[in-house]
Design a protein around this motif. Structure first.
Motif, PDB file in Angstrom:
ATOM      1  N   ASN A  69       0.412  -1.192  -0.017  1.00 46.08           N
ATOM      2  CA  ASN A  69      -0.172   0.257   0.099  1.00 46.08           C
ATOM      3  C   ASN A  69       0.736   0.988   0.038  1.00 46.08           C
ATOM      4  OD1 ASN A  69      -2.813   0.977   0.140  1.00 46.08           O
ATOM      5  ND2 ASN A  69      -1.852   1.689   2.043  1.00 46.08           N
ATOM      6  N   GLY A  70       1.065   2.077  -0.708  1.00 50.25           N
ATOM      7  CA  GLY A  70       1.406   2.703  -1.441  1.00 50.25           C
ATOM      8  C   GLY A  70       1.478   4.814  -1.053  1.00 50.25           C
ATOM      9  N   PHE A  71       0.979   4.519   0.433  1.00 50.52           N
ATOM     10  CA  PHE A  71       1.044   5.938   1.534  1.00 50.52           C
ATOM     11  C   PHE A  71       2.089   6.462   2.119  1.00 50.52           C
ATOM     12  CE2 PHE A  71      -3.170   8.242   3.100  1.00 50.52           C
ATOM     13  CZ  PHE A  71      -2.145   9.944   3.214  1.00 50.52           C
ATOM     14  N   GLY A  72       3.584   6.449   1.285  1.00 47.09           N
ATOM     15  CA  GLY A  72       4.699   6.062   1.851  1.00 47.09           C
ATOM     16  C   GLY A  72       5.614   7.245   1.288  1.00 47.09           C
ATOM     17  N   LYS A  73       6.482   7.689   1.847  1.00 45.07           N
ATOM     18  CA  LYS A  73       7.630   8.337   1.100  1.00 45.07           C
ATOM     19  C   LYS A  73       8.950   8.020   1.212  1.00 45.07           C
ATOM     20  CE  LYS A  73       4.002  11.396   2.146  1.00 45.07           C
ATOM     21  NZ  LYS A  73       2.943  10.296   3.217  1.00 45.07           N
ATOM     22  N   SER A  74       8.995   6.600   1.071  1.00 45.16           N
ATOM     23  CA  SER A  74      10.457   6.346   0.776  1.00 45.16           C
ATOM     24  C   SER A  74      11.176   7.084  -0.203  1.00 45.16           C
ATOM     25  CB  SER A  74      10.253   4.463   0.442  1.00 45.16           C
ATOM     26  OG  SER A  74       9.689   3.873   1.935  1.00 45.16           O
ATOM     27  N   CYS A  75      12.764   6.475  -0.219  1.00 44.87           N
ATOM     28  CA  CYS A  75      13.212   6.212  -1.743  1.00 44.87           C
ATOM     29  C   CYS A  75      14.278   5.371  -1.980  1.00 44.87           C
ATOM     30  CB  CYS A  75      14.696   7.463  -1.377  1.00 44.87           C
ATOM     31  SG  CYS A  75      13.885   9.300  -0.923  1.00 44.87           S
ATOM     32  N   GLY A  76      14.835   5.583  -3.178  1.00 43.36           N
ATOM     33  CA  GLY A  76      15.254   4.067  -3.580  1.00 43.36           C
ATOM     34  C   GLY A  76      14.668   3.770  -4.518  1.00 43.36           C
ATOM     35  N   LEU A  77      13.150   2.423  -4.103  1.00 44.36           N
ATOM     36  CA  LEU A  77      12.380   1.628  -4.811  1.00 44.36           C
ATOM     37  C   LEU A  77      12.483   1.533  -6.096  1.00 44.36           C
ATOM     38  CD1 LEU A  77       9.544   1.313  -2.547  1.00 44.36           C
ATOM     39  CD2 LEU A  77      12.109   1.069  -1.547  1.00 44.36           C
ATOM     40  N   VAL A 127      16.168   5.082   0.993  1.00 40.08           N
ATOM     41  CA  VAL A 127      15.740   5.208   3.056  1.00 40.08           C
ATOM     42  C   VAL A 127      13.881   4.922   3.109  1.00 40.08           C
ATOM     43  CG1 VAL A 127      15.555   6.842   4.358  1.00 40.08           C
ATOM     44  CG2 VAL A 127      17.621   7.183   2.655  1.00 40.08           C
ATOM     45  N   GLY A 128      13.317   4.089   3.674  1.00 38.74           N
ATOM     46  CA  GLY A 128      12.323   3.703   4.753  1.00 38.74           C
ATOM     47  C   GLY A 128      12.214   4.838   5.869  1.00 38.74           C
ATOM     48  N   GLU A 129      10.485   5.434   5.674  1.00 42.95           N
ATOM     49  CA  GLU A 129       9.929   6.146   7.081  1.00 42.95           C
ATOM     50  C   GLU A 129       9.052   5.066   6.861  1.00 42.95           C
ATOM     51  OE1 GLU A 129       7.234   8.066   6.539  1.00 42.95           O
ATOM     52  OE2 GLU A 129       7.028   7.202   4.591  1.00 42.95           O
ATOM     53  N   CYS A 130       8.261   6.258   8.163  1.00 45.02           N
ATOM     54  CA  CYS A 130       7.360   5.625   9.354  1.00 45.02           C
ATOM     55  C   CYS A 130       6.844   7.781   9.617  1.00 45.02           C
ATOM     56  CB  CYS A 130       6.989   4.946  10.308  1.00 45.02           C
ATOM     57  SG  CYS A 130       6.610   3.079   9.495  1.00 45.02           S
ATOM     58  N   CYS A 235      -8.327   3.494  13.905  1.00 47.15           N
ATOM     59  CA  CYS A 235      -8.407   2.756  12.186  1.00 47.15           C
ATOM     60  C   CYS A 235      -6.883   2.831  11.981  1.00 47.15           C
ATOM     61  CB  CYS A 235      -8.645   3.896  11.632  1.00 47.15           C
ATOM     62  SG  CYS A 235      -7.914   5.863  11.011  1.00 47.15           S
ATOM     63  N   ASP A 236      -6.993   2.013  10.898  1.00 48.12           N
ATOM     64  CA  ASP A 236      -5.923   1.146  10.831  1.00 48.12           C
ATOM     65  C   ASP A 236      -4.887   2.272   9.830  1.00 48.12           C
ATOM     66  OD1 ASP A 236      -3.755  -0.673   9.971  1.00 48.12           O
ATOM     67  OD2 ASP A 236      -4.938  -2.357   9.439  1.00 48.12           O
ATOM     68  N   GLN A 237      -4.061   2.805  10.015  1.00 46.61           N
ATOM     69  CA  GLN A 237      -3.718   3.955   9.125  1.00 46.61           C
ATOM     70  C   GLN A 237      -1.882   4.393  10.270  1.00 46.61           C
ATOM     71  OE1 GLN A 237      -5.132   7.868   9.879  1.00 46.61           O
ATOM     72  NE2 GLN A 237      -4.753   8.322  11.365  1.00 46.61           N
ATOM     73  N   GLY A 238      -0.877   4.548   9.677  1.00 40.78           N
ATOM     74  CA  GLY A 238       0.458   5.646  10.226  1.00 40.78           C
ATOM     75  C   GLY A 238       1.523   4.576   9.474  1.00 40.78           C
ATOM     76  N   SER A 239       1.759   3.017   8.356  1.00 41.90           N
ATOM     77  CA  SER A 239       2.810   2.439   7.907  1.00 41.90           C
ATOM     78  C   SER A 239       3.576   1.321   9.220  1.00 41.90           C
ATOM     79  CB  SER A 239       3.461   3.456   7.229  1.00 41.90           C
ATOM     80  OG  SER A 239       2.583   4.659   7.164  1.00 41.90           O
ATOM     81  N   ILE A 240       4.317   0.203   7.990  1.00 44.57           N
ATOM     82  CA  ILE A 240       5.144  -0.347   8.507  1.00 44.57           C
ATOM     83  C   ILE A 240       5.878  -0.907   7.268  1.00 44.57           C
ATOM     84  CG2 ILE A 240       3.675  -2.486   7.999  1.00 44.57           C
ATOM     85  CD1 ILE A 240       5.067  -4.126   9.987  1.00 44.57           C
ATOM     86  N   MET A 241       7.090  -0.256   7.370  1.00 46.44           N
ATOM     87  CA  MET A 241       8.298  -0.403   7.124  1.00 46.44           C
ATOM     88  C   MET A 241       9.518  -1.664   7.555  1.00 46.44           C
ATOM     89  SD  MET A 241       8.940   1.929   4.820  1.00 46.44           S
ATOM     90  CE  MET A 241      10.647   1.160   3.980  1.00 46.44           C
ATOM     91  N   GLY A 276      -4.909   5.208   4.861  1.00 41.85           N
ATOM     92  CA  GLY A 276      -3.014   5.919   5.540  1.00 41.85           C
ATOM     93  C   GLY A 276      -2.788   4.647   5.824  1.00 41.85           C
ATOM     94  N   SER A 277      -2.448   3.642   5.480  1.00 39.99           N
ATOM     95  CA  SER A 277      -0.786   2.682   5.833  1.00 39.99           C
ATOM     96  C   SER A 277      -0.375   2.485   4.759  1.00 39.99           C
ATOM     97  CB  SER A 277      -1.628   1.954   6.973  1.00 39.99           C
ATOM     98  OG  SER A 277      -0.492   0.823   7.624  1.00 39.99           O
ATOM     99  N   GLY A 278       1.051   3.262   4.756  1.00 38.49           N
ATOM    100  CA  GLY A 278       1.620   1.753   3.838  1.00 38.49           C
ATOM    101  C   GLY A 278       2.711   1.610   4.393  1.00 38.49           C
ATOM    102  N   GLU A 279       2.598   0.383   3.657  1.00 38.72           N
ATOM    103  CA  GLU A 279       2.549  -1.082   3.221  1.00 38.72           C
ATOM    104  C   GLU A 279       4.088  -1.439   2.691  1.00 38.72           C
ATOM    105  OE1 GLU A 279       0.028  -0.980   6.605  1.00 38.72           O
ATOM    106  OE2 GLU A 279      -0.318  -0.114   4.411  1.00 38.72           O
ATOM    107  N   VAL A 280       5.218  -1.164   2.771  1.00 39.82           N
ATOM    108  CA  VAL A 280       6.828  -1.095   1.370  1.00 39.82           C
ATOM    109  C   VAL A 280       7.288  -2.053   3.014  1.00 39.82           C
ATOM    110  CG1 VAL A 280       8.252   0.307   0.818  1.00 39.82           C
ATOM    111  CG2 VAL A 280       6.281   1.479   1.559  1.00 39.82           C
ATOM    112  N   MET A 281       7.772  -3.529   1.346  1.00 32.97           N
ATOM    113  CA  MET A 281       8.647  -4.635   1.525  1.00 32.97           C
ATOM    114  C   MET A 281       9.780  -4.067   1.210  1.00 32.97           C
ATOM    115  SD  MET A 281       4.926  -5.211   1.956  1.00 32.97           S
ATOM    116  CE  MET A 281       4.252  -6.243   2.877  1.00 32.97           C
ATOM    117  N   ILE A 282      10.841  -4.194   1.623  1.00 33.05           N
ATOM    118  CA  ILE A 282      12.640  -4.108   0.786  1.00 33.05           C
ATOM    119  C   ILE A 282      13.477  -5.857   1.258  1.00 33.05           C
ATOM    120  CG2 ILE A 282      14.847  -3.317   0.419  1.00 33.05           C
ATOM    121  CD1 ILE A 282      12.897  -0.988   0.907  1.00 33.05           C
TER     122      ILE A 282
END
Length: 368
Positions: A69-77, A127-130, A235-241, A276-282
């Motif tokens: 889920n792409g609610f995020g501001k990561s770099c380099g992906l 770089v990843g973020e929450c 609610c389910d929001q916030g993100s997980i790297m 509102g949650s960004g789930e990003v896997m690297i």
């Protein structure tokens, strides 16, 4: 490193064998370091995952990323997806510090390459973020270059979990979130390999929280009646790297399939991946390094056969599940900017376990 982790409470997520430390650093060569900022205005920091101690730009790692889920501001992906390689350490921080951390990571890699006489004209820091703005004055952008360098400098095989580094100001299921890790061993042929996961947890609705098959969120909400200042998430929001490391010989395509299964581990804790949650896997593997410069025009690779990949799928799911629980139980009680208190999961565990056992629960994972 004497923190009580989820297994110390006789809660055993999954059935597979863990590595020696049950952390991402069970993968040989992988190191993790933190820099933690805690003062009156800021509760934040940076966590750095080094895939190895040598120069990643000179000898790249096979890698993959997946945005669930792409609610995020990561770099380099983008470049990871295009080329299938990782050429820098991976840094995690808060949302508004991504640019500053990217710059610091760039300076670090450039300095390392200059020292190693490796020519650089472009590089791809990851770089990843929450978003930690419930606890941290995120607009102050407290993480600086010295914090990134401190995290790299102190990186080692053992490291703290919970409210440290990039997890200092994060929230998970309305409780205190943070950094958590776990590992699983898989046997392929006659050799044993490691799959390790590290998470920066900052997601989930309190009501939805599942503790190893037990609906703990509802029981936690009952405590809100006694604790007026207790924080909860509606609610389910916030993100997980989610960062996955392995020494299993896999292609970038196979690795992408494996890291997607960490979403199964996230779901086992109750999340449904809210808007509102960004789930990003690297993910990256330390097997089959790719030289930046080579006289060979044909490179040979060894990769697993697809008919054994289920072992890696299960390991990724179990390790992500346990890493999230470790991030919560290792985190300490923290007061948010609005005065609400984000409690540690550890504070609720004795009562939750009593309720679970009274209902015929089991310390091992219960399918839901």
């Amino acid at each position: 490193m004497n923190q009580k982790r989820i297994r110390d409470y006789n809660i055993i997520p999954g059935t597979m064998k863990t590595g020696k430390r049950n952390k991402i650093t069970d993968v040989p060569g992988v190191l993790v370091g933190h820099s933690t900022i805690k003062n009156e205005e800021n509760h934040t920091g940076v966590t750095v995952i080094l895939p190895g101690s040598d120069n990643a730009f000179a000898s790249k790692y096979t890698a993959a990323s997946y945005v669930h889920n792409g609610f995020g501001k990561s770099c380099g992906l983008i470049q990871i997806d295009e080329l299938g390689t990782l050429e820098t350490p991976i840094a995690l921080t808060n949302t508004l510090n991504v640019g500053l951390v990217w710059d610091a990571l760039t300076q670090y890699v450039l300095a390392r390459c200059e020292k190693d006489s490796v020519e650089v004209h472009s590089l791809n820091p990851v770089v990843g973020e929450c978003n930690d703005s419930s606890i941290n004055h995120i607009e102050k952008r407290a993480v600086k270059e010295e914090h990134v360098l401190e995290a790299i400098g102190c990186a080692g095989e053992d490291f703290d979990e919970g409210d440290v580094g990039a997890g200092t100001g994060t929230v998970c299921y309305g409780l205190k979130g943070g950094i958590g890790s776990a590992s699983r061993m898989v046997s392929v042929g006659e050799k044993e390999y490691t799959i390790g996961v590290l998470v920066q947890s900052n997601f989930g609705s309190t009501e939805d929280f599942i503790l190893n098959g037990f609906p703990a969120g509802r029981a936690i909400l009952e405590r809100k009646r006694e604790k007026e200042s207790m924080a909860v998430s509606q609610c389910d929001q916030g993100s997980i790297m989610t960062i996955l490391a392995t020494d299993l010989p896999v292609s970038s395509r196979q690795l992408k399939r494996i890291i997607r299964r960490t979403a199964v581990g996230i779901a086992r804790t109750g999340a449904y991946t809210g808007h509102g949650s960004g789930e990003v896997m690297i993910g990256f593997t330390t097997a089959g390094r790719i030289p930046a410069v080579s006289d060979e025009v044909l490179l040979s690779r060894t990769v697993i056969h697809e008919n054994v990949i289920n072992l890696a799928f299960k390991a990724a799911a179990e390790a992500a599940h346990e890493a999230i629980l470790n991030s919560m139980v290792c985190a300490g009680k923290t007061t948010g900017l609005d005065g609400r208190i984000y409690y540690s999961l550890a504070e609720f565990l004795p009562e939750l376990l009593k309720q679970r056992d009274a209902k015929g629960g089991h310390p091992h994972y219960v399918s839901i």
